[in-house]
Design an enzyme around this catalytic site. Sequence first.
Site, mmCIF file in Angstrom:
data_model
loop_
_atom_site.group_PDB
_atom_site.id
_atom_site.type_symbol
_atom_site.label_atom_id
_atom_site.label_comp_id
_atom_site.label_asym_id
_atom_site.label_seq_id
_atom_site.Cartn_x
_atom_site.Cartn_y
_atom_site.Cartn_z
ATOM 1 N N HIS A 104 -30.589 13.092 16.319
ATOM 2 C CA HIS A 104 -30.769 13.389 14.890
ATOM 3 C C HIS A 104 -30.622 14.882 14.671
ATOM 4 O O HIS A 104 -30.667 15.665 15.616
ATOM 5 C CB HIS A 104 -32.160 12.941 14.418
ATOM 6 C CG HIS A 104 -32.402 11.464 14.567
ATOM 7 N ND1 HIS A 104 -31.725 10.521 13.843
ATOM 8 C CD2 HIS A 104 -33.257 10.769 15.372
ATOM 9 C CE1 HIS A 104 -32.147 9.309 14.187
ATOM 10 N NE2 HIS A 104 -33.081 9.433 15.122
ATOM 11 N N ASP A 107 -30.207 18.616 7.685
ATOM 12 C CA ASP A 107 -29.479 19.437 6.713
ATOM 13 C C ASP A 107 -30.456 19.691 5.583
ATOM 14 O O ASP A 107 -30.797 18.786 4.829
ATOM 15 C CB ASP A 107 -28.241 18.661 6.233
ATOM 16 C CG ASP A 107 -27.584 19.284 4.995
ATOM 17 O OD1 ASP A 107 -28.144 20.231 4.415
ATOM 18 O OD2 ASP A 107 -26.507 18.785 4.606
ATOM 19 N N HIS A 109 -31.141 21.343 2.111
ATOM 20 C CA HIS A 109 -30.383 21.898 0.993
ATOM 21 C C HIS A 109 -30.895 23.292 0.600
ATOM 22 O O HIS A 109 -30.275 23.964 -0.201
ATOM 23 C CB HIS A 109 -30.429 20.941 -0.203
ATOM 24 C CG HIS A 109 -29.693 19.651 0.041
ATOM 25 N ND1 HIS A 109 -29.624 18.643 -0.887
ATOM 26 C CD2 HIS A 109 -28.977 19.223 1.115
ATOM 27 C CE1 HIS A 109 -28.916 17.637 -0.399
ATOM 28 N NE2 HIS A 109 -28.514 17.957 0.819
ATOM 29 N N HIS A 144 -32.210 16.093 4.736
ATOM 30 C CA HIS A 144 -31.857 14.773 5.273
ATOM 31 C C HIS A 144 -31.180 14.931 6.619
ATOM 32 O O HIS A 144 -30.745 16.025 6.985
ATOM 33 C CB HIS A 144 -30.941 14.014 4.306
ATOM 34 C CG HIS A 144 -29.637 14.721 4.046
ATOM 35 N ND1 HIS A 144 -28.530 14.546 4.844
ATOM 36 C CD2 HIS A 144 -29.283 15.600 3.082
ATOM 37 C CE1 HIS A 144 -27.542 15.295 4.376
ATOM 38 N NE2 HIS A 144 -27.967 15.963 3.315
ATOM 39 N N CYS A 145 -31.078 13.837 7.331
ATOM 40 C CA CYS A 145 -30.356 13.848 8.590
ATOM 41 C C CYS A 145 -28.858 13.802 8.271
ATOM 42 O O CYS A 145 -28.436 13.155 7.324
ATOM 43 C CB CYS A 145 -30.759 12.645 9.447
ATOM 44 S SG CYS A 145 -29.968 12.633 11.067
ATOM 45 N N HIS A 153 -28.008 7.035 8.782
ATOM 46 C CA HIS A 153 -29.247 7.776 9.049
ATOM 47 C C HIS A 153 -30.061 7.949 7.764
ATOM 48 O O HIS A 153 -31.284 7.819 7.774
ATOM 49 C CB HIS A 153 -28.935 9.138 9.681
ATOM 50 C CG HIS A 153 -28.542 9.032 11.135
ATOM 51 N ND1 HIS A 153 -29.342 9.473 12.153
ATOM 52 C CD2 HIS A 153 -27.431 8.500 11.722
ATOM 53 C CE1 HIS A 153 -28.739 9.241 13.315
ATOM 54 N NE2 HIS A 153 -27.568 8.642 13.066
ATOM 55 N N MET A 158 -34.040 8.763 6.524
ATOM 56 C CA MET A 158 -34.130 10.147 7.019
ATOM 57 C C MET A 158 -33.913 11.172 5.916
ATOM 58 O O MET A 158 -32.855 11.805 5.811
ATOM 59 C CB MET A 158 -33.137 10.357 8.168
ATOM 60 C CG MET A 158 -33.500 9.500 9.372
ATOM 61 S SD MET A 158 -32.833 10.117 10.921
ATOM 62 C CE MET A 158 -33.975 11.414 11.350
ATOM 63 N N HIS A 250 -38.640 7.330 -14.880
ATOM 64 C CA HIS A 250 -39.357 7.184 -16.154
ATOM 65 C C HIS A 250 -40.807 6.805 -15.867
ATOM 66 O O HIS A 250 -41.089 6.093 -14.912
ATOM 67 C CB HIS A 250 -38.674 6.072 -16.972
ATOM 68 C CG HIS A 250 -39.331 5.775 -18.274
ATOM 69 N ND1 HIS A 250 -39.148 6.565 -19.390
ATOM 70 C CD2 HIS A 250 -40.173 4.790 -18.654
ATOM 71 C CE1 HIS A 250 -39.851 6.065 -20.397
ATOM 72 N NE2 HIS A 250 -40.492 4.987 -19.977
ATOM 73 N N GLU A 272 -38.071 11.751 -21.952
ATOM 74 C CA GLU A 272 -38.518 10.374 -21.676
ATOM 75 C C GLU A 272 -38.106 9.909 -20.277
ATOM 76 O O GLU A 272 -38.906 9.368 -19.540
ATOM 77 C CB GLU A 272 -37.941 9.430 -22.729
ATOM 78 C CG GLU A 272 -36.435 9.603 -22.847
ATOM 79 C CD GLU A 272 -35.759 8.666 -23.817
ATOM 80 O OE1 GLU A 272 -36.302 7.599 -24.100
ATOM 81 O OE2 GLU A 272 -34.665 9.015 -24.286
ATOM 82 N N THR A 273 -36.842 10.096 -19.939
ATOM 83 C CA THR A 273 -36.287 9.594 -18.677
ATOM 84 C C THR A 273 -35.452 10.697 -18.053
ATOM 85 O O THR A 273 -34.634 11.309 -18.742
ATOM 86 C CB THR A 273 -35.403 8.364 -18.943
ATOM 87 O OG1 THR A 273 -36.198 7.368 -19.578
ATOM 88 C CG2 THR A 273 -34.819 7.790 -17.667
ATOM 89 N N HIS A 299 -35.672 3.372 -14.381
ATOM 90 C CA HIS A 299 -35.430 2.602 -15.602
ATOM 91 C C HIS A 299 -34.123 1.810 -15.554
ATOM 92 O O HIS A 299 -33.766 1.125 -16.522
ATOM 93 C CB HIS A 299 -35.478 3.506 -16.840
ATOM 94 C CG HIS A 299 -36.051 2.833 -18.051
ATOM 95 N ND1 HIS A 299 -35.471 1.721 -18.624
ATOM 96 C CD2 HIS A 299 -37.168 3.079 -18.779
ATOM 97 C CE1 HIS A 299 -36.195 1.342 -19.657
ATOM 98 N NE2 HIS A 299 -37.226 2.136 -19.781
HETATM 99 CU CU LIG Z 1 -30.764 10.895 12.019
#
Ligand SMILES: [Cu+2]
Length: 471
Positions: A104, A107, A109, A144-145, A153, A158, A250, A272-273, A299
């Site tokens: 594994h 990453d 962000h 995330h992986c 993954h 992940m 929502h 609202e959403t 929603h």
């Molecule tokens: Cu992974």
Amino acid sequence: MRKCITIGTFTLLAIISYCVSAELPIEQALLTDAPMVPPAITRTTSAHVVVNLETKEVVNRMADGVDYTFWTFGGSVPGKFIRIREGDEVEFHLSNHPSSKMPHNIDLHAVTGPGGGAAASFTAPGHSSQFSFKALHSGLYVYHCATAPVGMHIANGMYGMIFVEPVGGLPKVDREYYIMQGDFYTKGGYGETGLQPFDMAKAIKEQPDYVVFNGSVGSLTGDNSLKANVGETIRLFVGNGGPNLVSSFHVIGEIFDNVIEEGGTAMNHNVETQLIPAGGDTIVEFKTEYPGNLILVDHSIFRAFNKGALGMIKVSGEADKDIYSGKQSDTVYLPEGAAVQSMEEAPQPVLAKNDNDRVAQGKRIFDQNCAACHQLNGEGIPAAFPPLAKSDYLLKDKNRAIGVIMNGLQGKVEVNGKVFVGAMPSLGLSDEHIANVLSYVLNTWGNKGGFVQPADVTKMRASNTATKSAH
Ligand SMILES: [Cu+2]
């Protein structure tokens, strides 16, 4: 001033090197599992923050009776929440548990650099990798992986979030929670029990069996519901791991006072959403003004009620009836001449050829005009709509039954020993149609038989009009 140290010799397989800004205080990051968030950062200067995160493949509950092999950052889905400050130097250690079957990586962000750290953190089972990055931008970020096949993954769970607090922090609130949506693809359909393997074909078609908050159905409902009191300010860090779906986040019964869009810096109000992209997030804030259950949903509403994307915040406290009254009354609504569809305006009916045809045509009339209340099986609904199947009231008096359908029925009526107090509207059916539908009802669900002819209805209508004009 930066100090770089390299420890290691050619006889050792491990070569460790670190660069630490000598003037920064060193701190160990406190990580939390959802729905908890680490406390707000109080220091006013940057630090050298050490993050230790472990990838682990675990069998966990997806829904009652349904298990799944989740691949995790920290043992559960979503991964641990990481909270640092803009300007911090992060020393990241990714360890892959020896029991893992897969390599594994991560990453983030929040990283400015190739792959968000993916290549530098690629880690085989039973190994540990280290890399460092500087938190140049504040904001909420998904991690995330990114090990191939990346989709698989992520689909196995992940992902998680890292919050880089802006200098000066966010305004203080009473409660903060961590919620992350994800879509899951299993060999068996929703609710099919047992240990369910991942289904790659469904994942490629983007047809999830589960769409859930925090890794399982019910992770935020019942005893797991989030809690708050009336008058408190709530901040939700809401992420979407995907891998495929975009979330229409929502909260039923609330309006977001503030939304920090996509976890960046733009602030919106009275929302609202909120759309949350896959691999993206948002921060929503609201004040609880009224007690009761607030319902968190995607929603795209079948996901909420049929795939699991449902959560709850239980708000306790005093109700202010000026803000919301609750139900103030429930009365029968029956406008003058109420008709589902007036037959005068409808195309002229094709006359029934014989009694059998009358029953067949009556079924269509029943399904369209009566089944909504009395149900397709004629059983009605307890305490609301009386049964027509074996109804003693119906079967006792044919002319009275014609009258009910012609004029409707209101007030108390006793059917098979049970009292109903409701209102059936006059449906505006033609004589032919009343004859047909009653002939159908009389010959269905074990009712004793017999037929009603249009002439019977016409006769009733004439005496009806006579009675009316006599008043
Ligand atoms: Cu992974």
